[in-house]
Design a protein around this motif. Structure first.
Motif, mmCIF file in Angstrom:
data_model
loop_
_atom_site.group_PDB
_atom_site.id
_atom_site.type_symbol
_atom_site.label_atom_id
_atom_site.label_comp_id
_atom_site.label_asym_id
_atom_site.label_seq_id
_atom_site.Cartn_x
_atom_site.Cartn_y
_atom_site.Cartn_z
ATOM 1 N N ASP A 50 0.962 -1.583 -0.150
ATOM 2 C CA ASP A 50 -0.039 0.167 -0.027
ATOM 3 C C ASP A 50 0.927 1.311 0.400
ATOM 4 O O ASP A 50 0.377 2.439 0.399
ATOM 5 N N GLY A 114 -16.366 2.922 10.800
ATOM 6 C CA GLY A 114 -15.700 2.380 10.802
ATOM 7 C C GLY A 114 -14.674 1.993 10.482
ATOM 8 O O GLY A 114 -13.499 1.376 10.758
ATOM 9 N N LYS A 258 -5.564 -0.582 12.953
ATOM 10 C CA LYS A 258 -5.627 -1.860 12.642
ATOM 11 C C LYS A 258 -4.331 -2.331 12.046
ATOM 12 O O LYS A 258 -3.731 -3.180 11.449
ATOM 13 N N THR A 262 -2.914 -8.251 8.882
ATOM 14 C CA THR A 262 -2.161 -8.064 7.393
ATOM 15 C C THR A 262 -1.880 -6.968 7.107
ATOM 16 O O THR A 262 -0.698 -6.941 6.058
ATOM 17 N N ARG A 264 -0.388 -3.447 6.237
ATOM 18 C CA ARG A 264 1.205 -2.961 6.507
ATOM 19 C C ARG A 264 1.330 -1.386 6.618
ATOM 20 O O ARG A 264 1.983 -1.018 7.182
ATOM 21 N N LEU B 108 -14.212 -8.099 8.306
ATOM 22 C CA LEU B 108 -13.396 -6.926 9.089
ATOM 23 C C LEU B 108 -13.800 -6.072 10.475
ATOM 24 O O LEU B 108 -15.485 -5.675 10.092
ATOM 25 N N GLN B 109 -13.323 -5.602 11.442
ATOM 26 C CA GLN B 109 -14.412 -4.742 12.049
ATOM 27 C C GLN B 109 -13.924 -3.252 11.260
ATOM 28 O O GLN B 109 -13.677 -3.036 10.556
ATOM 29 N N GLY B 110 -15.605 -2.906 11.273
ATOM 30 C CA GLY B 110 -15.688 -1.697 10.740
ATOM 31 C C GLY B 110 -15.986 -1.841 9.618
ATOM 32 O O GLY B 110 -16.132 -0.939 8.271
ATOM 33 N N LEU B 195 -10.658 -9.738 12.693
ATOM 34 C CA LEU B 195 -9.353 -9.824 11.780
ATOM 35 C C LEU B 195 -8.597 -10.982 11.835
ATOM 36 O O LEU B 195 -9.799 -12.309 12.425
ATOM 37 N N HIS B 196 -8.516 -11.311 10.544
ATOM 38 C CA HIS B 196 -9.120 -12.745 9.944
ATOM 39 C C HIS B 196 -7.288 -13.541 10.423
ATOM 40 O O HIS B 196 -7.488 -14.558 9.762
ATOM 41 N N ILE B 197 -6.297 -12.500 10.742
ATOM 42 C CA ILE B 197 -5.479 -13.664 12.187
ATOM 43 C C ILE B 197 -5.342 -13.982 12.611
ATOM 44 O O ILE B 197 -5.081 -14.332 13.329
ATOM 45 N N LEU B 201 -11.414 -15.630 17.193
ATOM 46 C CA LEU B 201 -13.059 -15.444 16.596
ATOM 47 C C LEU B 201 -12.677 -16.333 15.096
ATOM 48 O O LEU B 201 -14.624 -16.540 15.179
ATOM 49 N N ASP B 228 -4.479 -4.820 1.085
ATOM 50 C CA ASP B 228 -4.760 -5.137 1.412
ATOM 51 C C ASP B 228 -6.701 -6.447 1.770
ATOM 52 O O ASP B 228 -6.386 -7.410 2.472
ATOM 53 N N ASN B 231 -6.034 -10.834 1.021
ATOM 54 C CA ASN B 231 -6.029 -11.015 2.100
ATOM 55 C C ASN B 231 -6.567 -11.857 3.111
ATOM 56 O O ASN B 231 -7.091 -12.255 3.555
ATOM 57 N N ILE B 232 -7.684 -10.597 3.407
ATOM 58 C CA ILE B 232 -8.740 -10.539 4.189
ATOM 59 C C ILE B 232 -9.751 -11.507 2.930
ATOM 60 O O ILE B 232 -9.982 -12.371 3.670
#
Lengths: 309, 474
Positions: A50, A114, A258, A262, A264, B108-110, B195-197, B201, B228, B231-232
Motif C-alpha cells: 500500500d 468504521g 488496525k 495483515t 501493512r 473485518l471490524q468497521g 481480524l482474519h488472523i 474468533l 490488504d 488477504n482478508i
C-alpha cells in the motif's frame, strides 16, 4: 496487561507482510548493481504494501542510483529499503504533548466510518491516564446507532466522566457543553468523539467545521489537536481522506489503526511523503493498552521484514 | 466512485483511439499506463498482473492491430476483460431453502456489517416481502447488539431480544428456534467483526456457520480497502464457505479497486453494494454497468431505472406534455430539482452519465453540490405564482425582491433565469428533433447492445440542465 513488547505485536501483524516481502526479495539474485528486474520486483512489493505507485516509484529511483561494488545480498537490499522508508517516516513521528494552558487540552477525533475512532478514543484516554492526566470524554457521535452507548461502556471501564446527549442531538452543542464542563472542572484533557463521515459528504463535513467553530468560541486555542484516525486496511483512498479532512477540519495529526492485521499501513509512508502530517501513534490491537507511540524505524523494518533492532 | 480510475483510463484510450494504426509498442505502452491506473485505484497486485497480461496478449494478437479500428478494438478487449473480472452476471441471493433461510454476515471490524444487515433486512422485507428476523452475535464490541436493535427499529425489521451473557452459537440457535416457531422466512445473523488472523474468533465464526447451516454467507468488505483486501478475502474464504460479497461505502470517493479484485480473489460474485448511509442505501451489483462506468461510458440503464423508480408517473407525463408544447416554466424546474434530489442528488446523477466531466470536476472541487439545488428552489419559492409561470415578468425590481426573499443576490437570480432560458431553448430544440420519443431513442441507443459505442459527449443531456456548470462557480 500484556507484556509483549509493542514492536513484536505489530511484528505479529506485519509478519505476514514481511513473509511476502521476504519471499519476493529472497528471489532477488545477488548482483553488483540492482538491475531493472530486481527494481521492478522491489517496486511491486512496495505497492503490495500500500505504499502506492508514486512513492514506490520514487524509492525505486533512489535505489537505482545506489551502487554495490562488492555485490549485494538480499539482506542488504532489505536494509537499504528499510533505511529509505525510515528516512521518509522519521520527520513525522511526533507524540501528542499535553501542554495546553488554560486546561483542558481539547482533542477532536475524526475519521471515516468504521476506521476505529471510538476504540481509539478509549485507548487514547487510557494512555493519558497512564501519564497521570485527567480525562473527560464527549460522546459527539450522535448519528450512529448505539455509538454513545459504546463510548459510555468504555468510560465506565476507565472510570472517567463522559458528556453525552440523546441520539440525534446536535453534536456541536454537546461539544460546547463538554468544553464548558471540562473548563469548570479543570480537567487536563477533553477527548471529543465525532460521527464517522465519508470525506465526500459535504453536509457532514460542514458539521465538522461547525464543531470546530464552536470549540474556538469558548477557547480560542481549541481544538488543540485534531486527530484523524486512519484504517491501515484502507488503500490509496487514505490520501484523499487526509487531504479533505485537513482542509475542512485542520487535521493536526494522525493515528493509524488496525495494524495488528495483515495490513501493512504502507499508506503511512505515502502520507508522510505527501502531507508530512505528524503520526502520533499506531493501534495494534483491541485492548486498552494497544495504542503505541509511532516508531518510524521499527515500522520501516517491520514492513520490509527485518527484526527489531 | 471509480471517478479517477475512469479518468486515467479514458486518457489512455483516447490516445489509442486517436491513431489510425497501432504498433505493438503503442499497445504495450498503453498497458503499462493501465497497470499504474489500476494499482493507484487499489486493485490487488496479483489481479492487476493477471489482467494486464491477459489484455496485452489479446490486444497484440494480429487480428486486432491489423483491423480498421485498432484503438476501438483494444477498448473492447479491456471492456470484456473488465466485465469478466467483475463477474459476468448479476447474481441475486439464493434463499430457496427450507425456511428459515439463514444469511450469515462476516467481515473485518468497521467494514459495515451491522448497517448492511439492517439494509438487507429492510430490502428483503419491502421488496421481496419476506418475514425477516435479525440477530447480532457480536458479544465483543460494546453496544454492538443495541446498535442492531436500534437499526432494526428504524428499518422496522424485528430483532432477536438481547439476553446478556449468551455466546454467539447460543444466540444463533435461539434465533433459529424463534424463527421456526414464529414462521420467519429469513434470519440474518450479524457476526462480530474480526481480524482474519485472529484464530479464536475465526473458530467462533466457523462454529456458528456449522451450527446454523447458512443459505448465504456474505463477506462484507469496505470499498476503501487497499492491497490488504486480498488477504482478508482469502482468509475468510478459507475458513467458511462464502457465497458472495457485499461491498460497502461505494458512495465514498474510493477508486473501487476492491470491487475489481474481490471476484478474482474469492471466486464469488459481488451481490450487493452499499450506496449511502440511509437504510435503503443498498443495491444489486451489475458488473457490466460498473465496467461501463469505469470506462467513462456512463451507466444510463441504472439512471433510467432509478428515474422510473423515483419519478411519479403523472408528473413525468405532465412535464412531457408541457415540453411537447415547448413551454417549460419555473414550476416545472422546481419539480425537476425535487426529482433530482430524490434520485440521490447531483453526485449520483453525474456519476451515471457519460461525458459530464465538467460537472463531475466541479463537484469534486466542491463548487457544485446539492445545496445549490436547495438554493435554487428557495429562489423559485420566493417568486409569485405568476412569475413562476411567466418568467418574462421578472424585472429588476422583482429580482431584488426575490433575492431578498430567498437570501440570495440578484446575480444569482440572473443565473437562475439564464439557466431556465437555456433549458427552455434546449427543450424547443428537442421538440424539433422529434420530442420525447427522439430523446428516448438517443438514450436507448447509447445504452443497448453488448459494447456501448463510445459516443462523444453529447450536448443535450436531460436532467442536468445546460449552464449548470457555470452556476456552481461562486
Amino acid at each position: 496487561m500484556s507484556d509483549t513488547p509493542w514492536y513484536k505485536k505489530i511484528g505479529f501483524g506485519l509478519k505476514r507482510t514481511s513473509e511476502r516481502l521476504t519471499e519476493n526479495l529472497s528471489s532477488i539474485a545477488l548482483k553488483a548493481a540492482l538491475d531493472d528486474e530486481t527494481l521492478d520486483e522491489i517496486e511491486e512489493t512496495l505497492i503490495a504494501c500500500d505504499l502506492g505507485p508514486g512513492t514506490a516509484g520514487r524509492i525505486r529511483e533512489r535505489l537505482a542510483t545506489e551502487r554495490f561494488p562488492q555485490g549485494v545480498t538480499e539482506l542488504e537490499v532489505r536494509e537499504v529499503v528499510a533505511q529509505e522508508i525510515t528516512k521518509i517516516l522519521e520527520p513525522v513521528a511526533k507524540p501528542i504533548e499535553i501542554d495546553a494552558f488554560p486546561r483542558p487540552q481539547v482533542v477532536l477525533v475524526i475519521g471515516v466510518n468504521g476506521s476505529g475512532k471510538t476504540t481509539t478514543i478509549a485507548k487514547l484516554a487510557h494512555w493519558f491516564q497512564e501519564l497521570d492526566y485527567e480525562v473527560m470524554l464527549v460522546a459527539g457521535d450522535t448519528f450512529r446507532a448505539a455509538a454513545i452507548g459504546q463510548l459510555k461502556v468504555w468510560a465506565d471501564r476507565l472510570e472517567i466522566p463522559i458528556i453525552s446527549g440523546a441520539e440525534g442531538a446536535d453534536a456541536a452543542s454537546l461539544v460546547f457543553q463538554g468544553v464548558k464542563e471540562g473548563t469548570a472542572q479543570g480537567t487536563d484533557t477533553l477527548i471529543v468523539d465525532t460521527a464517522g463521515r465519508l470525506q465526500n459528504k459535504s453536509g457532514l463535513m460542514d458539521e465538522l467545521a461547525k464543531i470546530r467553530k464552536v470549540l474556538g468560541r469558548l477557547n480560542p486555542a481549541a481544538p488543540h489537536n485534531v486527530i484523524l484516525v486512519l484504517d491501515a486496511t484502507n488503500g490509496q483512498n487514505a490520501l484523499s481522506q487526509i487531504e479533505v479532512f485537513k482542509e475542512i477540519a485542520g487535521v493536526s495529526g494522525i493515528i493509524m489503526t488496525k495494524l495488528d492485521g495483515t495490513a501493512r499501513g504502507g499508506i503511512m509512508v505515502a502520507a508522510a511523503e505527501k502531507y508530512g502530517l505528524p503520526i502520533h501513534a499506531i493501534g495494534v490491537g483491541e485492548s486498552m493498552d494497544d495504542l503505541r507511540p509511532f516508531d518510524p524505524e521499527a515500522v520501516a523494518r517491520a514492513i520490509v521484514g527485518l527484526p527489531h533492532k | 466512485m471509480f471517478g479517477s480510475l475512469s479518468e486515467r483510463l479514458s486518457g489512455v484510450f483516447d490516445r489509442l483511439r486517436g491513431r489510425g494504426a497501432l504498433t505493438e509498442d503503442d499497445v504495450r505502452q498503453a498497458m503499462r499506463e493501465v497497470r499504474i491506473a489500476l494499482l493507484e485505484a487499489d486493485v490487488a497486485l496479483p489481479v492487476v498482473r493477471d489482467f494486464v497480461n491477459k489484455i496485452t496478449e489479446k490486444a497484440i494478437g494480429q487480428n486486432v492491430l491489423k483491423s480498421v479500428t485498432p484503438g476501438q478494438q483494444v477498448v473492447k478487449i479491456v471492456y470484456d476483460a473488465l466485465v469478466e473480472m467483475l463477474g459476468a452476471e448479476t447474481s441475486d441471493l439464493n434463499l430457496a431453502v427450507n425456511p428459515p433461510a439463514v444469511i450469515l454476515m462476516v467481515g473485518l471490524q468497521g467494514s459495515g456489517k451491522t448497517t448492511t444487515s439492517a439494509k438487507l433486512g429492510k430490502q428483503l422485507k419491502e421488496k421481496d416481502h419476506k418475514k425477516v428476523l435479525m440477530a447480532s452475535l457480536d458479544v465483543h464490541r460494546p453496544a454492538a447488539q443495541e446498535q442492531l436493535a436500534t437499526l432494526g427499529t428504524q428499518a422496522d425489521v424485528p430483532t432477536l431480544p438481547i439476553i446478556a451473557g449468551q455466546q454467539p452459537v447460543e444466540i444463533a440457535q435461539r434465533a433459529l428456534t424463534s424463527a421456526r416457531l414464529q414462521g420467519y422466512d429469513v434470519v440474518i445473523l450479524d457476526t462480530a467483526g474480526r481480524l482474519h488472523i485472529d484464530q479464536l474468533l475465526m473458530d467462533e465464526m466457523k462454529a456458528v456457520a456449522d451450527s446454523s447451516n447458512p443459505a448465504e454467507t456474505l463477506l462484507v468488505v469496505d470499498a476503501l480497502a487497499g492491497q490488504d483486501a486480498v488477504n482478508i478475502a482469502k482468509s475468510f474464504s478459507e475458513q467458511v464457505d462464502l457465497t458472495g460479497v457485499i461491498l460497502t461505502r461505494m458512495d465514498g470517493d474510493a477508486r473501487g479497486g476492491a470491487a475489481l479484485s474481490m471476484r478474482a480473489v474469492t471466486g464469488k460474485p459481488i451481490k450487493f453494494v452499499g450506496t449511502s448511509e440511509k437504510l435503503d442505501g443498498i443495491s444489486p451489483f451489475h458488473p457490466d454497468r460498473v465496467a461501463n462506468r469505469i470506462l467513462g461510458m456512463g451507466d444510463i440503464i441504472s439512471l433510467v431505472e432509478k428515474a422510473s423508480e423515483t419519478i411519479e408517473k403523472e408528473d413525468a407525463e405532465a412535464l412531457a406534455a408541457k415540453m411537447a408544447k415547448g413551454r417549460f416554466d419555473f414550476n416545472d424546474l422546481k419539480k425537476q430539482f425535487g426529482q433530482m434530489r430524490r434520485m440521490g442528488g447531483m453526485g449520483a446523477l453525474a456519476s451515471m452519465l457519460p461525458g459530464v466531466k465538467q460537472i463531475k470536476n466541479a463537484m469534486a472541487n466542491g463548487q457544485v453540490d446539492d445545496r445549490i439545488l436547495i438554493k435554487m428552489e428557495a429562489m423559485i419559492d420566493s417568486m409569485t405564482p405568476k412569475e413562476r409561470i411567466r418568467p418574462e415578468l421578472i424585472n429588476a425590481k422583482r429580482k431584488i425582491r426575490i433575492a431578498k426573499g430567498s437570501g440570495t443576490t440578484v446575480q444569482e437570480i440572473n443565473r437562475l433565469l439564464k439557466m431556465h432560458q437555456e433549458m427552455s431553448s434546449a427543450m424547443k430544440r428537442l421538440k424539433k428533433m422529434g420530442g420525447i420519443k427522439g430523446l428516448m431513442k438517443m438514450l436507448g441507443g447509447g445504452a443497448d447492445g453488448g459494447v456501448p459505442p463510445m459516443m462523444p459527449p453529447s450536448g443535450g443531456i436531460p436532467g442536468l440542465p445546460p449552464g449548470f456548470g457555470g452556476f456552481g462557480r461562486k
